[in-house]
Scaffold this active site. Structure first.
Site, mmCIF file in Angstrom:
data_model
loop_
_atom_site.group_PDB
_atom_site.id
_atom_site.type_symbol
_atom_site.label_atom_id
_atom_site.label_comp_id
_atom_site.label_asym_id
_atom_site.label_seq_id
_atom_site.Cartn_x
_atom_site.Cartn_y
_atom_site.Cartn_z
ATOM 1 N N ASP A 69 0.822 -1.113 -0.070
ATOM 2 C CA ASP A 69 0.002 -0.040 -0.038
ATOM 3 C C ASP A 69 0.996 1.378 -0.094
ATOM 4 O OD1 ASP A 69 -2.620 -1.389 0.107
ATOM 5 O OD2 ASP A 69 -2.503 -1.568 2.422
ATOM 6 N N ASP B 6 -7.172 -1.319 -4.356
ATOM 7 C CA ASP B 6 -8.223 -0.999 -3.311
ATOM 8 C C ASP B 6 -9.194 -0.057 -3.945
ATOM 9 O OD1 ASP B 6 -7.119 -2.624 -1.534
ATOM 10 O OD2 ASP B 6 -5.877 -0.928 -0.846
#
Length: 194
Positions: free
Chosen positions: A144, A163
């Protein structure tokens, strides 16, 4: 497509209604696949860039602090929830991929193809991390790198393109449902939606 094949595809006597997909059906499936591939490739590319450029570095402030680039490896879901159950997320992803494949059989709507393509591409992006990244197969940590309004993800969980694709696809699907757009291309009237 010849008239005979059109009759077979349309389910006329002697023909199987799903024997040959129409050009429109193929176009919708092509859109679904193309959106999924683009989302997956952008996700993989940004993860590789983050690993190359952000490792061992302080967060990079962008847009006056509205966005920070911060590299983390997440074994859980949002806010690192379920960090000890990484393998469960892999199983859930396999179910989602199967569900999208099942829905695609009767898909006739381009907006739904875009929505499902985003969900599929996002699911595959994080799935590949969980399967192939350290510490091991089906236990891998997701890369991330985007943090909103805070360099350490204190306001919003740090996320990636996968995401974003998942969330955008789900929001689009909810909007399509609320406006009566069906996966088979029909649009329900306000009365039918009630």
């Amino acid at each position: 497509m010849s008239a005979d094949r059109n009759q077979v595809a349309a389910g006329h006597p002697g023909g199987d209604p799903v024997a040959t997909p129409s050009g429109h059906d193929r176009r919708v499936l092509t859109v679904l696949a193309a959106v999924a591939v683009v989302a997956l490739l952008v996700d993989l590319g940004t993860k590789q860039l983050a690993l190359s450029l952000l490792a061992d570095r302080e967060p990079v402030r962008l847009l006056g602090g509205a966005l920070y680039l911060t590299l983390i490896r997440n074994s859980g879901a949002a806010f690192s929830l379920g960090a000890d159950y990484t393998w469960v997320f892999s199983l859930v992803t396999l179910v989602v991929i199967g569900w999208i494949g099942w829905l695609a059989r009767s898909l006739r709507s381009v907006p739904w193809a875009i929505s499902l393509g985003l969900v599929l591409g996002g699911a595959l992006g994080n799935f590949l991390d969980r399967v192939f990244r350290a510490p091991g197969p089906f236990l891998g940590h997701v890369v991330d790198m985007f943090s909103l309004f805070d360099p350490r993800g204190q306001i919003w969980p740090i996320f990636n393109i996968a995401d974003s694709a998942l969330v955008t696809g789900v929001i689009l699907a909810v909007g399509l449902e609320l406006t009566g757009r069906q996966r088979d291309g029909r649009r329900l009237t306000a009365r039918e939606r009630r």
